[in-house]
Enzyme design. Structure first.
Site, mmCIF file in Angstrom:
data_model
loop_
_atom_site.group_PDB
_atom_site.id
_atom_site.type_symbol
_atom_site.label_atom_id
_atom_site.label_comp_id
_atom_site.label_asym_id
_atom_site.label_seq_id
_atom_site.Cartn_x
_atom_site.Cartn_y
_atom_site.Cartn_z
ATOM 1 N N LYS A 135 0.837 -1.207 0.000
ATOM 2 C CA LYS A 135 0.000 0.000 0.000
ATOM 3 C C LYS A 135 0.873 1.259 0.000
ATOM 4 O O LYS A 135 0.651 2.192 -0.786
ATOM 5 C CB LYS A 135 -0.922 -0.007 1.220
ATOM 6 C CG LYS A 135 -1.880 1.156 1.226
ATOM 7 C CD LYS A 135 -2.785 1.116 2.438
ATOM 8 C CE LYS A 135 -3.144 2.521 2.834
ATOM 9 N NZ LYS A 135 -3.140 2.739 4.258
ATOM 10 N N ASP A 153 -7.150 1.715 0.660
ATOM 11 C CA ASP A 153 -7.176 1.993 2.095
ATOM 12 C C ASP A 153 -8.595 1.733 2.590
ATOM 13 O O ASP A 153 -9.421 1.174 1.872
ATOM 14 C CB ASP A 153 -6.710 3.432 2.383
ATOM 15 C CG ASP A 153 -7.792 4.455 2.052
ATOM 16 O OD1 ASP A 153 -8.747 4.110 1.306
ATOM 17 O OD2 ASP A 153 -7.700 5.596 2.532
#
Ligand code: SF4
Length: 224
Positions: A135, A153
């Site tokens: 991420k 997210d």
């Protein structure tokens, strides 16, 4: 729950994912025209450190800490020139300061040894940095203009599910589902659009469907 929204889109006759994604991106691009990363940084190195600090805390919290931090630490060597506990104190307010300080110092070491002190832009290089997971790597790569994936997210996860774009819960699987339907040119901006739509309109607890520009495309609309 995510699975039912995909089925619900079919039941409501909203069209396939591939057909809805174009209007979804286009409408959000107008509504959230100012959508961009909320972290404050002036260089690739500051970007990387900011994103590493943003784990498990808010961007606002990170932005409170980084002006003084970046004044003091300007190059990868600076993070290694002080004792570990000094860096820990300097990032204390972002939480998980011991793990974050360790990851940042490890990353600086690799940047110096493997990348001439520069932040790499390729995803496969970024994920070799200590404490830099997919991420974080995706966020950094996208901001550096080399988007190679889609950042997932908590907002992107919730919105992708509510919009019936994925049946999955796992961020890696959600990213794969999004990559299948979202044109590559939109990989970098889609997360920002979803994040800001999630913050401003599609709240986790109380989505404002009555004010939502995606209402007629959304299988979880409360008005449907
Ligand atoms: S219609 Fe409601 S649930 Fe769907 S995206 Fe908009 S605010 Fe969220």
């Amino acid at each position: 729950m995510a699975r039912s929204y995909v089925r619900e889109a079919r039941r409501r006759g909203l069209g396939r994912r591939r057909e809805r994604i174009g209007p979804i991106v286009a409408r959000l691009a107008v509504e959230q025209a100012d959508a961009q990363i909320a972290l404050c940084f002036r260089s690739d190195l500051e970007l990387l450190v900011s994103v590493m600090l943003s784990a498990q805390t808010t961007d606002v919290n990170v932005n409170r800490v980084t002006p003084a931090l970046f004044q003091k630490y300007r190059a990868p060597e600076d993070y290694l020139a002080v004792p570990a506990d000094e860096l820990e104190r300097d990032i204390y307010a972002t939480g998980f300061f011991r793990q974050k300080a360790k990851a940042i110092r490890g990353t600086m070491r690799v940047l110096i040894e493997e990348f001439d002190g520069k932040v790499p832009s390729r995803l496969e290089d970024l994920v070799t940095l200590p404490g830099v997971a997919r991420k974080t790597a995706n966020v950094v790569a996208a901001e550096l203009g080399h988007s190679q994936g889609i950042v997932v997210d908590t907002h992107v996860r919730r919105l992708s599910q509510r919009l019936g774009l994925t049946r999955n819960d796992d961020p890696v699987k959600i990213e794969r589902d999004l990559q299948r339907v979202v044109p590559r040119v939109d990989w970098a901006r889609l997360p920002h659009l979803l994040i800001w739509h999630g913050r401003r309109v599609c709240d986790a607890r109380r989505p404002h469907c009555e004010d939502c520009v995606l209402e007629d495309l959304c299988p979880s609309s409360r008005l449907g």
